[in-house]
Design a protein around this motif. Structure first.
Motif, short mmCIF file in Angstrom:
data_model
loop_
_atom_site.label_atom_id
_atom_site.label_comp_id
_atom_site.label_asym_id
_atom_site.label_seq_id
_atom_site.Cartn_x
_atom_site.Cartn_y
_atom_site.Cartn_z
N UNK A 187 0.79 -1.23 0.00
CA UNK A 187 0.00 0.00 0.00
C UNK A 187 0.82 1.27 0.00
N UNK A 188 2.15 1.16 -0.09
CA UNK A 188 3.03 2.34 -0.06
C UNK A 188 3.65 2.52 -1.45
N UNK A 191 25.35 8.03 -4.25
CA UNK A 191 24.68 8.57 -3.07
C UNK A 191 23.23 8.11 -3.09
N UNK A 192 22.82 7.45 -2.01
CA UNK A 192 21.48 6.86 -1.91
C UNK A 192 20.65 7.68 -0.93
N UNK A 193 19.42 7.99 -1.31
CA UNK A 193 18.50 8.73 -0.44
C UNK A 193 17.21 7.94 -0.30
N UNK A 194 16.76 7.75 0.96
CA UNK A 194 15.48 7.10 1.26
C UNK A 194 14.65 8.10 2.05
N UNK A 195 13.62 8.67 1.42
CA UNK A 195 12.84 9.75 2.03
C UNK A 195 11.37 9.33 2.10
N UNK A 196 10.78 9.47 3.29
CA UNK A 196 9.37 9.14 3.48
C UNK A 196 8.61 10.38 3.94
N UNK A 197 7.32 10.37 3.77
CA UNK A 197 6.47 11.46 4.25
C UNK A 197 5.68 11.03 5.48
N UNK A 198 6.43 10.41 6.43
CA UNK A 198 5.82 9.89 7.64
C UNK A 198 5.78 10.90 8.77
N UNK A 199 5.96 10.39 9.99
CA UNK A 199 5.78 11.22 11.18
C UNK A 199 6.96 12.15 11.45
N UNK A 200 8.11 11.87 10.85
CA UNK A 200 9.30 12.66 11.17
C UNK A 200 9.88 12.26 12.51
N UNK A 201 11.00 12.87 12.85
CA UNK A 201 11.71 12.55 14.10
C UNK A 201 11.81 13.81 14.93
N UNK A 204 -1.67 9.35 1.04
CA UNK A 204 -0.79 8.93 -0.05
C UNK A 204 0.61 8.66 0.51
N UNK A 205 0.79 7.53 1.18
CA UNK A 205 2.11 7.21 1.75
C UNK A 205 3.13 6.96 0.65
N UNK A 206 4.33 7.48 0.86
CA UNK A 206 5.34 7.34 -0.19
C UNK A 206 6.73 7.24 0.44
N UNK A 207 7.55 6.37 -0.16
CA UNK A 207 8.97 6.27 0.18
C UNK A 207 9.73 6.46 -1.12
N UNK A 208 10.35 7.61 -1.29
CA UNK A 208 11.09 7.91 -2.52
C UNK A 208 12.54 7.48 -2.35
N UNK A 209 12.99 6.63 -3.26
CA UNK A 209 14.39 6.16 -3.23
C UNK A 209 15.11 6.76 -4.43
N UNK A 210 16.14 7.53 -4.16
CA UNK A 210 16.89 8.22 -5.21
C UNK A 210 18.36 7.85 -5.11
N UNK A 217 7.04 4.38 10.04
CA UNK A 217 6.71 5.79 10.22
C UNK A 217 5.45 6.15 9.44
N UNK A 218 5.29 5.59 8.26
CA UNK A 218 4.10 5.87 7.46
C UNK A 218 2.85 5.23 8.07
N UNK A 219 3.01 4.05 8.66
CA UNK A 219 1.86 3.44 9.34
C UNK A 219 1.39 4.29 10.51
N UNK A 220 2.36 4.87 11.24
CA UNK A 220 1.99 5.73 12.36
C UNK A 220 1.37 7.04 11.89
N UNK A 221 1.84 7.56 10.74
CA UNK A 221 1.33 8.84 10.25
C UNK A 221 -0.03 8.70 9.58
#
Length: 441
Positions: A314-315, A371-381, A356-362, A348-352
């Motif tokens: 679902x993500x 250089x690898x980036x894993x960015x989610x639109x979850x709850x943050x830290x 439209x949950x998303x994990x962008x991998x660049x 983090x997305x389950x908690x948020x």
């Protein structure tokens, strides 16, 4: 230029001086004012004159006491201490001059100040010698200026010798006190360094323990996978062969539902085959230098996505990869890092509970590194936790939901590859983990 403490010992000694100077000045005021009784019984005819003198000295000492609480007082604590110490000595010297000269009983007060300074106050040896010399000079001057000084010359010499002895004893006390203070500070500094070293060792041990636990877990997965691979591969291959043979039968083309069912079954078997292939990565990994070999980061990322597929349901996981994703390193370990980052983002997305949950991998290439980036639109830290996410056993999950070792171990893996695992976050909005890997030369 104002001289400030140049070493930790000088700083600590300055603090000692300030504390003792404040306490000593108040004690001096009390003793000076308590001398009213001595004046009353010894020289009642000069009671008013000496009382006013004592009040003046007490007020001046109180003024010095107030200055000690200011920044100026902290910087000039040595000079201010010597000032309030000399005020009673000057007062006593005047009383000796104004009464009986060398015969005056007040010279005992000079001895009292000398012993108090040598035993109690944290002054240096040279300051103690200087204070004793000034006291002796004040006494001699008071006696010499007194009318009839020639008649008391023997008494003057005797009392001066006694003051000299007291000054010498006071100087010796300050010498040993100063040595004791230096030794005490040295021991405190040594204990502080050992405590810091022990804290560092404990932190290192905790990190090592965490990595060992994680390695044991991965080794257990590898052992289990190795035992199951052969057993799983054979029935999967048989099933795929049977499905392929079924698809070649003439009746399949005429039955759309049967053809679609066999196609779905074939696709399911291929997914099982891919999962088994990914598990081989953990089952047959080689430790040491052999683990540092070229591999395609794109393939490792896709393996991580498949292995974390259940948590990623679902993500949306968009990928942005360069054409060439060759890197040099330990492929199984990097897959583990990616699984950990994807799993944490999914939690983090389950908690948020985003719509439209998303994990962008660049993945981008810069200067012989990917250089690898894993960015989610979850709850943050939370900002308070942002600096602790890589600490062993630190976790914000519920008890039993995790040991808090994943990011710590991942940090160590990336560090072994010459890279840095970093995190940025905005509470309630997003979190982004980044790391880099070397390309093969």
């Amino acid at each position: 230029m104002v001289s400030r403490p140049s070493s930790p010992y000088e700083q600590q000694l300055s603090d000692f001086r300030l504390t003792y100077s404040k306490a000593g000045s108040i004690t001096s005021i009390v003793l000076v004012l308590a001398g009213f009784g001595l004046d009353y019984f010894s020289y009642p005819d000069r009671l008013l004159e000496f009382s006013l003198l004592r009040v003046l000295v007490a007020v001046l000492t109180l003024g010095v006491f107030g200055v000690l609480f200011t920044p100026f007082g902290r910087i000039h604590v040595r000079g201010l201490t010597m000032l309030w110490l000399l005020l009673p000595q000057i007062m006593i010297a005047f009383m000796i001059f104004d009464t009986d000269g060398a015969q005056s009983i007040y010279f005992v007060g000079l001895h009292l100040a000398l012993y108090a300074v040598g035993i109690i106050l944290p002054i240096s040896f040279f300051e103690g010698v200087g204070f004793g010399a000034l006291t002796l000079g004040l006494y001699v001057a008071a006696c010499v200026m007194h009318p009839g000084a020639s008649e008391d010359s023997s008494r003057l010499v005797t009392n001066s010798l006694f003051i000299l002895f007291s000054a010498a004893a006071s100087a010796v006390c300050t010498w040993f006190n100063e040595k004791a203070r230096i030794r005490l500070f040295s021991l405190q500094h040594e204990v502080s360094e050992k405590n810091a070293s022990l804290r560092e060792i404990n932190t290192t041990l905790a990190e090592v323990k965490g990595q060992l636990i994680q390695r044991e877990k991965m080794a257990a997965i590898g052992t289990l996978s190795a035992g199951l691979l052969h057993e799983l591969n054979n029935p999967v291959n048989y099933s795929l062969m049977a499905i392929d043979m079924g698809l070649t039968c003439p009746g399949v083309e005429s039955d759309a539902m049967l053809k679609e069912s066999l196609g779905d079954a074939r696709e399911g078997m291929q997914r099982i085959q891919n999962i088994v292939s990914d598990l081989k990565t953990f089952a047959y990994q080689k430790p040491g230098q052999d683990a540092q070999r070229p591999f395609l980061l794109g393939n490792a990322l896709r393996s991580a996505l498949r292995l974390a597929g259940y948590e990623l349901k679902g993500i949306d996981v968009p990928l942005e990869l360069p054409q060439d994703t060759h890197v040099l390193g330990d492929e199984p370990a990097i897959i583990g890092v990616l699984i950990n980052l994807l799993s944490n983002a999914a939690h983090a997305l389950q908690a948020a509970r985003r719509e439209q949950p998303q994990i962008a991998v660049t993945v981008v290439s810069r200067e012989q590194r990917l250089f690898v980036s894993v960015r989610d639109n979850g709850t943050g830290i939370a900002p308070d936790n942002l600096g602790r996410v890589f600490e062993p056993f630190f976790t914000t999950r519920d008890v039993g939901a995790g040991l808090g070792l994943g990011l710590s171990v991942s940090y160590g893996i990336v560090q072994r590859h010459g890279g840095i695992l970093a995190v940025e976050s905005e509470l309630g909005a997003w979190t982004e983990f980044t790391f880099d890997l070397p390309r093969p030369s």
